[in-house]
Design a protein around this motif. Structure first.
Motif, short mmCIF file in Angstrom:
data_model
loop_
_atom_site.label_atom_id
_atom_site.label_comp_id
_atom_site.label_asym_id
_atom_site.label_seq_id
_atom_site.Cartn_x
_atom_site.Cartn_y
_atom_site.Cartn_z
N GLY A 295 0.80 -1.22 0.00
CA GLY A 295 0.00 0.00 0.00
C GLY A 295 0.83 1.27 0.00
O GLY A 295 0.29 2.36 -0.07
N TRP A 296 2.16 1.14 0.07
CA TRP A 296 3.07 2.29 0.13
C TRP A 296 3.78 2.48 -1.21
O TRP A 296 4.37 1.55 -1.74
CB TRP A 296 4.10 2.09 1.23
N CYS A 297 3.72 3.70 -1.72
CA CYS A 297 4.37 4.04 -2.97
C CYS A 297 5.49 5.04 -2.70
O CYS A 297 5.49 5.72 -1.67
CB CYS A 297 3.37 4.71 -3.92
N SER A 298 6.42 5.11 -3.64
CA SER A 298 7.49 6.10 -3.50
C SER A 298 7.75 6.79 -4.83
O SER A 298 7.41 6.28 -5.89
CB SER A 298 8.77 5.46 -3.00
N LYS A 299 8.35 7.97 -4.71
CA LYS A 299 8.84 8.70 -5.87
C LYS A 299 10.21 9.22 -5.50
O LYS A 299 10.39 9.83 -4.45
CB LYS A 299 7.93 9.86 -6.23
N THR A 300 11.20 8.95 -6.33
CA THR A 300 12.57 9.38 -6.08
C THR A 300 13.05 10.22 -7.24
O THR A 300 12.89 9.84 -8.40
CB THR A 300 13.49 8.15 -5.92
N ILE A 301 13.65 11.36 -6.91
CA ILE A 301 14.25 12.23 -7.93
C ILE A 301 15.73 12.33 -7.62
O ILE A 301 16.11 12.79 -6.54
CB ILE A 301 13.60 13.62 -7.94
N GLU A 302 16.55 11.85 -8.55
CA GLU A 302 18.00 11.94 -8.43
C GLU A 302 18.48 13.12 -9.24
O GLU A 302 17.97 13.38 -10.33
CB GLU A 302 18.67 10.68 -8.98
N GLY A 303 19.48 13.82 -8.74
CA GLY A 303 20.07 14.94 -9.48
C GLY A 303 19.36 16.24 -9.17
O GLY A 303 18.36 16.28 -8.45
N LYS A 304 19.87 17.30 -9.74
CA LYS A 304 19.32 18.63 -9.53
C LYS A 304 18.30 18.94 -10.62
O LYS A 304 18.57 18.76 -11.80
CB LYS A 304 20.43 19.67 -9.56
N LYS A 305 17.13 19.44 -10.21
CA LYS A 305 16.09 19.78 -11.19
C LYS A 305 16.56 20.84 -12.18
O LYS A 305 16.15 20.86 -13.32
CB LYS A 305 14.83 20.26 -10.47
N PRO B 294 9.60 2.77 8.58
CA PRO B 294 9.56 2.30 9.98
C PRO B 294 8.58 3.07 10.86
O PRO B 294 7.96 2.48 11.73
CB PRO B 294 10.99 2.49 10.47
N ASP B 295 8.43 4.38 10.62
CA ASP B 295 7.52 5.17 11.46
C ASP B 295 6.12 5.29 10.86
O ASP B 295 5.24 5.90 11.45
CB ASP B 295 8.10 6.55 11.73
N GLY B 296 5.90 4.72 9.67
CA GLY B 296 4.57 4.74 9.05
C GLY B 296 4.09 6.13 8.69
O GLY B 296 2.89 6.36 8.61
N THR B 297 5.00 7.06 8.43
CA THR B 297 4.64 8.45 8.14
C THR B 297 4.84 8.77 6.67
O THR B 297 5.88 8.48 6.11
CB THR B 297 5.51 9.41 8.99
N GLN B 298 3.83 9.40 6.07
CA GLN B 298 3.94 9.88 4.69
C GLN B 298 4.75 11.16 4.71
O GLN B 298 4.52 12.03 5.55
CB GLN B 298 2.55 10.16 4.11
N ARG B 299 5.71 11.29 3.81
CA ARG B 299 6.54 12.49 3.80
C ARG B 299 7.38 12.59 2.55
O ARG B 299 7.53 11.63 1.82
CB ARG B 299 7.44 12.53 5.02
N CYS B 300 7.97 13.75 2.35
CA CYS B 300 8.97 14.00 1.31
C CYS B 300 10.17 14.63 1.99
O CYS B 300 10.02 15.47 2.87
CB CYS B 300 8.44 14.97 0.26
N ALA B 301 11.37 14.22 1.57
CA ALA B 301 12.59 14.77 2.16
C ALA B 301 13.78 14.43 1.30
O ALA B 301 13.73 13.53 0.47
CB ALA B 301 12.79 14.21 3.57
N GLU B 302 14.86 15.18 1.51
CA GLU B 302 16.12 14.83 0.88
C GLU B 302 16.77 13.73 1.70
O GLU B 302 16.64 13.70 2.92
CB GLU B 302 17.04 16.05 0.81
N ALA B 303 17.46 12.81 1.02
CA ALA B 303 18.09 11.68 1.72
C ALA B 303 19.34 11.26 0.95
O ALA B 303 19.51 11.61 -0.22
CB ALA B 303 17.11 10.51 1.81
N VAL C 11 19.30 12.34 -2.94
CA VAL C 11 18.06 12.23 -3.70
C VAL C 11 16.94 12.93 -2.93
O VAL C 11 17.04 13.17 -1.73
CB VAL C 11 17.65 10.75 -3.95
N PHE C 12 15.88 13.26 -3.66
CA PHE C 12 14.65 13.76 -3.06
C PHE C 12 13.65 12.62 -3.17
O PHE C 12 13.39 12.12 -4.26
CB PHE C 12 14.14 14.99 -3.82
N VAL D 251 3.77 15.47 -5.59
CA VAL D 251 4.79 15.70 -4.56
C VAL D 251 4.19 15.58 -3.18
O VAL D 251 4.78 15.02 -2.28
CB VAL D 251 5.44 17.10 -4.75
N VAL D 252 3.00 16.10 -2.97
CA VAL D 252 2.40 16.11 -1.65
C VAL D 252 1.38 14.98 -1.55
O VAL D 252 0.54 14.81 -2.42
CB VAL D 252 1.69 17.46 -1.39
N ALA D 253 1.46 14.21 -0.47
CA ALA D 253 0.52 13.11 -0.26
C ALA D 253 -0.82 13.68 0.16
O ALA D 253 -0.90 14.59 0.97
CB ALA D 253 1.05 12.17 0.81
#
Length: 149
Positions: free
Chosen positions: A65-75, A94-103, A110-111, A124-126
């Motif tokens: 039920g969890w999806c992801s979107k990853t953006i590598e590089g600079k827009k 692990p925390d079951g939280t929907q979010r967007c962040a750099e990692a 990546v974003f 971008v926003v859940a």
């Protein structure tokens, strides 16, 4: 008489909550694609939706039920530096939280966004859960009914 109305409202909210939760707990889908550059089919903003998919973009079943979107590089960087990937996650965060962040993934910055819901990885926003929206609106209706009595 007012108590009977309140009990009916509470029962209706509970039944609707259970029904919506049952619908939302069905197997969800995620967009699945990967493309490089600013003109790829998988890029942001998305040029597709559930009824109009483009070549290279699929709506795949996602048991977690969890999806992801990853953006590598600079827009705003070179076209060959940019890559976008959308996929189903094997497990929830692990925390079951929907979010967007750099990692950091390996040694790449990546974003990344995690979301839970049917085809939620197009934006971008859940979006908030339909169940939460229903519960808040039902609570508001219930409060207005109580204050009118």
């Amino acid at each position: 008489m007012a108590n009977r109305t309140i009990y009916k409202c509470i029962l209706s909210v509970l039944v609707l909550g259970i029904l919506i939760n049952a619908v939302e707990s069905q197997v969800r889908r995620c967009y699945s694609c990967r493309s490089r550059g600013k003109r790829g089919d998988c890029k942001d903003p998305a040029n597709f939706n559930a009824t109009k998919l483009v070549p290279g973009v699929e709506a795949v079943p996602c048991p977690s039920g969890w999806c992801s979107k990853t953006i590598e590089g600079k827009k705003d960087g070179e076209d060959h530096d940019l890559a976008t990937e959308r996929q189903c996650m094997q497990r929830s965060p692990p925390d079951g939280t929907q979010r967007c962040a750099e990692a950091l993934v390996g040694n790449k910055k990546v974003f990344i966004c995690f979301c839970m819901g049917d085809l939620c990885n197009s934006a971008v926003v859940a979006s908030p859960s339909l169940l939460l929206l229903l519960l808040f609106s039902s609570a508001a209706l219930l409060l207005s009914t109580i204050t009118m009595s």
